[in-house]
Write a protein that holds these residues in place. Structure first.
Motif, PDB file in Angstrom:
ATOM      1  N   ARG A 207     -40.306 -50.521   2.098  1.00 62.69           N
ATOM      2  CA  ARG A 207     -41.284 -50.063   1.002  1.00 62.69           C
ATOM      3  C   ARG A 207     -41.139 -48.957   0.196  1.00 62.69           C
ATOM      4  N   MET A 208     -41.469 -48.675   1.668  1.00 64.20           N
ATOM      5  CA  MET A 208     -41.227 -46.797   1.413  1.00 64.20           C
ATOM      6  C   MET A 208     -39.990 -46.472   1.924  1.00 64.20           C
ATOM      7  N   THR A 209     -40.597 -45.165   1.947  1.00 63.97           N
ATOM      8  CA  THR A 209     -39.537 -44.006   3.069  1.00 63.97           C
ATOM      9  C   THR A 209     -40.248 -44.281   4.347  1.00 63.97           C
ATOM     10  N   THR A 210     -41.135 -44.706   4.693  1.00 63.67           N
ATOM     11  CA  THR A 210     -41.933 -44.653   6.331  1.00 63.67           C
ATOM     12  C   THR A 210     -41.915 -46.182   6.630  1.00 63.67           C
ATOM     13  N   ALA A 211     -41.508 -46.245   7.171  1.00 59.54           N
ATOM     14  CA  ALA A 211     -41.639 -47.664   8.213  1.00 59.54           C
ATOM     15  C   ALA A 211     -42.744 -48.928   8.040  1.00 59.54           C
ATOM     16  N   TRP A 212     -44.036 -48.443   8.397  1.00 59.85           N
ATOM     17  CA  TRP A 212     -45.271 -48.753   8.306  1.00 59.85           C
ATOM     18  C   TRP A 212     -45.991 -49.239   7.350  1.00 59.85           C
ATOM     19  N   LEU A 213     -45.405 -49.346   6.432  1.00 68.37           N
ATOM     20  CA  LEU A 213     -45.855 -50.061   4.823  1.00 68.37           C
ATOM     21  C   LEU A 213     -44.783 -51.198   5.048  1.00 68.37           C
ATOM     22  N   GLY A 214     -44.239 -51.634   6.011  1.00 66.66           N
ATOM     23  CA  GLY A 214     -43.366 -52.972   6.021  1.00 66.66           C
ATOM     24  C   GLY A 214     -42.324 -52.771   5.377  1.00 66.66           C
ATOM     25  N   VAL A 215     -41.695 -54.200   5.041  1.00 64.86           N
ATOM     26  CA  VAL A 215     -40.164 -54.632   4.340  1.00 64.86           C
ATOM     27  C   VAL A 215     -40.802 -55.354   2.591  1.00 64.86           C
ATOM     28  N   ASP A 216     -39.942 -55.188   1.899  1.00 64.17           N
ATOM     29  CA  ASP A 216     -39.646 -55.896   0.999  1.00 64.17           C
ATOM     30  C   ASP A 216     -39.021 -57.073   0.355  1.00 64.17           C
ATOM     31  N   TYR A 217     -37.479 -56.294   0.851  1.00 65.20           N
ATOM     32  CA  TYR A 217     -36.577 -57.494   0.488  1.00 65.20           C
ATOM     33  C   TYR A 217     -35.857 -57.583   1.538  1.00 65.20           C
ATOM     34  N   TRP A 218     -35.356 -59.119   2.065  1.00 66.54           N
ATOM     35  CA  TRP A 218     -34.459 -59.482   3.335  1.00 66.54           C
ATOM     36  C   TRP A 218     -32.710 -60.230   2.818  1.00 66.54           C
TER      37      TRP A 218
END
Lengths: 110, 120
Positions: B99-110
């Motif tokens: 969702r952002m530059t960092t990994a810790w906010l999770g993912v949006d598209y798969w």
């Protein structure tokens, strides 16, 4: 081994409301935002709720999320047949330094 | 439109290697973290590895030391090199956009996933 605990199943009739809980700890849900994903049978997951309570564009407002302490929940109101799917919560875990997913909840529309 | 296309899955013997690729399009690839998530047959989702836009890397304990994530921003592609494969690595492997530059906010598209089967 999932760190976030969800009920294995939930069900309701069309039009009813269903709530799914996601229980975690101080290093994941207690420290970071929660995302919810919907996985329809045979398909890839889809983002349903981000930042614990935000709906991405295109997600019906029947879906809502909340977070309190070390738990989160997803609510589906006005249940529809197309809502029959598996639902997963997810959050970053500061202790594991990685993402953790919930155990998953299968929603059945009776 | 965001598109993620995984490739490289297949049948491999225990102890073997595979390299998965995920070609991305429809967004500024170098500005987002990328993540691999897997799902064993009939099981739930399991996070495997993430790489931030600045190439900070994270691994699940179950794959640490065996899998290597990398990205090539010139090709808009993220890779997962999988070595010393075990039967328990059998799963559909999904590539997902952060969702952002960092990994810790999770993912949006798969992506749609690629199947890896480890069996003799």
């Amino acid at each position: 081994q999932s760190v976030l605990t969800q009920p294995p199943s939930a069900s309701g009739t069309p039009g009813q409301s269903v709530s799914i809980s996601c229980s975690g700890g101080s290093t994941n849900i207690g420290a970071n935002t929660v995302n919810w994903y919907q996985q329809l049978p045979g398909t890839a997951p889809k983002l349903l709720i981000d930042s614990s309570n935000q709906r991405p564009s295109g997600v019906p407002d029947r879906f809502s999320g909340s977070r309190s302490g070390t738990s989160a929940s997803l609510a589906i109101s006005g249940l529809q047949s197309e809502d029959e799917a598996d639902y997963y919560c997810a959050a970053w875990d500061d202790s594991l330094n990685g993402c953790v997913f919930g155990t998953g909840t299968k929603v059945t529309v009776l | 439109e965001v598109q993620l296309l995984e490739s490289g899955g297949g049948l491999v013997k225990p102890g073997g290697s595979l390299r998965l690729s995920c070609a991305a399009s429809g967004f500024m690839f170098n500005s987002y973290a990328m993540t691999w998530v897997r799902q064993a047959p009939g099981e739930g989702l399991e996070w495997v590895s993430s790489i931030s836009s600045s190439e900070t890397i994270y691994y699940a304990d179950s794959v640490k030391g065996r899998f290597t994530i990398s990205r090539d921003n010139s090709k808009n592609t993220v890779y997962l090199q999988m070595n010393s494969l075990r039967a328990e690595d059998t799963a559909i492997y999904y590539c997902a956009k952060g969702r952002m530059t960092t990994a810790w906010l999770g993912v949006d598209y798969w992506g749609q996933g690629t199947l890896v089967t480890v069996s003799s």
